[in-house]
Design a protein around this motif. Structure first.
Motif, PDB file in Angstrom:
ATOM      1  N   GLN A 140       0.859  -1.200   0.000  1.00  0.00           N
ATOM      2  CA  GLN A 140       0.000   0.000   0.000  1.00  0.00           C
ATOM      3  C   GLN A 140       0.882   1.232   0.000  1.00  0.00           C
ATOM      4  O   GLN A 140       1.287   1.711   1.065  1.00  0.00           O
ATOM      5  CB  GLN A 140      -0.956  -0.013   1.180  1.00  0.00           C
ATOM      6  N   TYR A 141       1.186   1.679  -1.189  1.00  0.00           N
ATOM      7  CA  TYR A 141       2.150   2.758  -1.362  1.00  0.00           C
ATOM      8  C   TYR A 141       1.508   3.932  -2.069  1.00  0.00           C
ATOM      9  O   TYR A 141       0.971   3.787  -3.168  1.00  0.00           O
ATOM     10  CB  TYR A 141       3.333   2.267  -2.205  1.00  0.00           C
ATOM     11  N   GLN A 142       1.596   5.100  -1.421  1.00  0.00           N
ATOM     12  CA  GLN A 142       1.090   6.289  -2.088  1.00  0.00           C
ATOM     13  C   GLN A 142       2.234   7.269  -2.285  1.00  0.00           C
ATOM     14  O   GLN A 142       2.888   7.677  -1.315  1.00  0.00           O
ATOM     15  CB  GLN A 142      -0.033   6.925  -1.267  1.00  0.00           C
ATOM     16  N   LEU A 143       2.466   7.622  -3.531  1.00  0.00           N
ATOM     17  CA  LEU A 143       3.569   8.523  -3.843  1.00  0.00           C
ATOM     18  C   LEU A 143       3.249   9.932  -3.345  1.00  0.00           C
ATOM     19  O   LEU A 143       2.226  10.513  -3.694  1.00  0.00           O
ATOM     20  CB  LEU A 143       3.791   8.527  -5.365  1.00  0.00           C
ATOM     21  N   LEU A 144       4.156  10.478  -2.514  1.00  0.00           N
ATOM     22  CA  LEU A 144       3.947  11.828  -1.970  1.00  0.00           C
ATOM     23  C   LEU A 144       4.718  12.874  -2.774  1.00  0.00           C
ATOM     24  O   LEU A 144       4.302  14.020  -2.886  1.00  0.00           O
ATOM     25  CB  LEU A 144       4.424  11.885  -0.514  1.00  0.00           C
ATOM     26  N   GLY A 145       5.857  12.447  -3.302  1.00  0.00           N
ATOM     27  CA  GLY A 145       6.688  13.372  -4.071  1.00  0.00           C
ATOM     28  C   GLY A 145       7.857  12.619  -4.664  1.00  0.00           C
ATOM     29  O   GLY A 145       8.184  11.518  -4.220  1.00  0.00           O
ATOM     30  N   GLU A 146       8.475  13.220  -5.697  1.00  0.00           N
ATOM     31  CA  GLU A 146       9.626  12.546  -6.308  1.00  0.00           C
ATOM     32  C   GLU A 146      10.496  13.566  -7.026  1.00  0.00           C
ATOM     33  O   GLU A 146      10.097  14.725  -7.181  1.00  0.00           O
ATOM     34  CB  GLU A 146       9.176  11.453  -7.264  1.00  0.00           C
ATOM     35  N   SER A 147      11.654  13.116  -7.477  1.00  0.00           N
ATOM     36  CA  SER A 147      12.528  14.045  -8.193  1.00  0.00           C
ATOM     37  C   SER A 147      11.963  14.308  -9.590  1.00  0.00           C
ATOM     38  O   SER A 147      11.547  13.390 -10.287  1.00  0.00           O
ATOM     39  CB  SER A 147      13.939  13.487  -8.299  1.00  0.00           C
TER      40      SER A 147
END
Ligand code: KG4
Ligand code: ZN
Length: 341
Positions: A149-156
């Protein structure tokens, strides 16, 4: 359940045996660093060929060392993201062995492997937590409520943190891979001689950008070279120090912000850059102030390894997942498309 894990997504051949009752029984790693060093980065075709050479002897070795011959219940191999040829080596070998032994196999997401690696340690973190994934190809903040259960919060938005370390090192003619080299030089650096920016920290949000720091490094090196000739070791150390502080501060600011946004008090850091001791220390200091804690894997399980793949694969196999006989690999594969267990 006893699982043989295989990692071949980039330039390390990693194997491990993980037992769901006894824990990690052993792991072996062969690093191709020397092979790629003269090119200043990974050459995909050479990587695939070397995995072919090294993988089966390494598997034989780990099965012997862990007394697991004829005792493997399932295979787990990295099936993405990564270099396609390299992934195919581990996928084909893993799938074929499973077929020959009459046991199930599962393809594992490389970044899920990294993300779960801190759970291999004593006193592992409890869900939910925020994960900072920092490797050569990824810089992501992820909200993790359970395995899968992974929710992307931010990335490069451009370069990954590890990539920036590698490129900055190259500009100073330091060896590949650059991360550990920059960290080593930075220890001898004089603080304050150079000042680097902390990109995207003044605006809200949890995305990153490291390509500006790369340009800043290039300009610093070039200006120094024009005025004083090629930078000597002390100047490289001073630049490495300023660069590392800038990357670390930027990551720390965003991690703290992510924890506050998710109203959580547990952070895990994973991937090659999580081996950086300065990052660990600065996170520990910053998070102590907001009653939060950071968890990470031992150094050898921050960079690519077979143990994290055996462990992640075992969790999914225990939940009843398997991969079909046809081997499929995914060079690009967003983490948040994985299913929950
Ligand atoms: O996770 P990893 O082994 O491979 C990928 O999945 O990409 O990460 C490799 C990256 C490289 O960019 C390397 O320079 C960086 O991790 N790295 C470090 C350190 N050790 C490895 N960066 C900063 N400090 C370190 N101590
Ligand atoms: Zn990795």
């Amino acid at each position: 359940m006893r699982v043989l894990g295989i990692e071949t997504s980039c330039d390390e051949t990693g194997v491990a045996v993980y037992d769901s009752e006894q824990g990690l029984l052993g792991h072996e790693l062969y690093s191709q660093i020397k092979l790629h060093a003269e090119y200043g980065g990974v050459v995909p075709e050479l990587a695939s060929r070397d995995h072919i050479r090294k993988l089966i002897p390494l598997i034989d070795q780990i099965l012997g060392k862990t007394d697991s011959k004829k005792r493997i219940d399932a295979l787990a191999y990295t099936c993405g993201p990564g270099l396609i040829g390299a992934l195919l080596v581990g996928g084909c070998v893993g799938r074929s062995l499973a077929y020959a032994w009459g046991v199930p196999a599962i393809g594992v997401h490389h970044m899920e492997g990294h993300l779960l690696a801190p759970l291999l340690e004593n006193n592992p973190p409890r869900f939910p937590f925020v994960a900072l994934l920092v490797s050569g190809g990824h810089t992501q903040l992820v909200e993790v409520t359970a395995i899968g259960q992974y929710q992307l919060l931010g990335e490069s938005l451009d370069d990954a943190a590890g990539e920036a370390f590698d490129k900055a090192a190259k500009m100073m003619d330091l060896d590949y891979p650059g991360g550990p080299q920059i960290a080593r030089f930075a220890e001898k650096g004089v603080p304050g001689r150079f000042k680097f920016p902390r990109p995207m920290t003044n605006r809200p949000g949890l995305d990153f950008s490291f390509s500006g720091l790369k340009t800043f490094t290039l300009n610093t090196v070039t200006e120094h070279a024009q005025a004083n000739g090629l930078p000597d070791d002390q100047t490289c150390a001073d630049i490495a120090h300023a660069f590392q502080e800038a990357v670390v501060d930027t990551l720390v600011i965003k991690c703290r912000r992510a924890l506050q946004q998710c109203n959580m008090d547990t952070l895990i850091i994973a991937g090659g850059v999580s081996a950086n001791d300065r990052l660990r220390v600065k996170l520990e200091q910053a998070l102590a102030k907001i009653n939060s804690r950071v968890f990470y894997a031992r150094h050898e399980f921050c960079t690519d390894n077979g143990a994290m793949i055996a462990f992640a694969g075992c969790q999914r196999l225990l939940a009843g997942e398997t991969s079909p006989l046809a081997v499929d690999v995914f060079p690009r594969w967003p983490l948040d498309t994985l299913g929950a267990l």
